[in-house]
Design a protein around this motif. Structure first.
Motif: not given
Length: 272
Positions: A57-62
């Motif tokens: 899972l990628s960060g919420s900023n991406d």
């Protein structure tokens, strides 16, 4: 998800939340097929389950990053990829005997089976072979955290020892009065040991009250860039930390307490 079930998929809770999907709804997406001519197929699968999984899972900023893992049956995936229903690009084998000799024998047996079935080009590698030359950064990160913890423990030991030593120096008159009233050196030293333990327990309590929310806040901040992480608190570790701090406090209190217990009554009563 039943064996050999087709047209179904299980997604993680983060993807379900971002895509606005629930169990029973249909998920439409494009699947890239690796063929001599690159091809993209549109598929529609039924969501039959939502699981909690933070892998990939990628960060919420991406906002364009991956949404994590999804699970489906081999039959469902192979049908889209135009593969036989029992096709698999890899097989993972778990062994109970991890010795080098046992792994070599198993590799030889698997190679013989593949050659017999006309799959001699398939590779047979162990876990060690796959990650040979790959440096895991986690041990280094753990070592840095441990080094910082040890450094802070040493600083705390010296600070507590100096605090109690200063307290002994400033309270020499009180010590002399206690000794003149019949208190033994052991009793006087015990008072300063209790004071050191009280300061240590107070520090541990403040550390728990401030450290746990602070740690969770830091992990949430990092999840914006590195992807979400599950945060768990081990009560045993908190107890271990308390015992460690008590031990540090006991060691740092020994010198000042011994010094206080050996102070002479006449000198303390004359001390200004």
């Amino acid at each position: 998800m039943r064996p050999r079930e087709q047209g179904t998929i299980v997604i993680n809770d983060t993807a379900a939340q971002q895509l606005g999907l629930q169990v029973g709804e249909h998920l439409s997406m494009q699947v890239d097929i690796q063929t001599p001519q690159a091809e993209t197929r549109q598929v529609s699968w039924t969501v039959v389950g939502v699981v909690h999984n933070v892998d990939y899972l990628s960060g919420s900023n991406d906002p364009t990053g991956p949404l994590g893992e999804a699970f489906t049956t081999p039959e469902t995936l192979n049908r889209v990829l135009h593969k036989p229903a029992d096709y698999a690009d890899r097989v993972l084998i778990h062994t109970y005997d991890h010795s080098a000799q046992a792994l070599q024998q198993l590799q030889a047996q698997i190679r013989a089976i593949l050659v017999r079935d006309g799959l001699g080009n398939a590779g047979v590698r162990t876990y060690q072979d796959l990650f040979q030359g790959v440096v895991d950064p986690l041990p280094t990160i753990y070592s840095l955290f441990y080094a910082i913890a040890i450094l802070l423990a040493l600083i705390g030991l010296v600070s507590l020892a100096l605090t109690i030593a200063t307290s002994v120096l400033e309270r020499r008159l009180e010590i002399g009065i206690l000794r003149s009233l019949g208190a033994t050196g052991w009793h006087v030293g015990f008072v300063f040991c209790i004071e050191g333990l009280a300061l240590a327990i107070l520090a541990w309590g403040l550390g728990v009250i401030l450290g746990l929310p602070g740690g969770i806040a830091i992990m949430r901040l990092l999840s914006m860039f590195l992807g979400p992480h599950d945060v768990s608190i081990d009560p045993v570790f908190l107890l271990t930390t308390l015992l460690f701090i008590v031990g540090i406090a006991s060691i740092s209190s020994c010198g000042p307490a011994l010094s206080a217990s050996q102070v002479r009554i006449r000198e303390t009563l004359l001390y200004e």
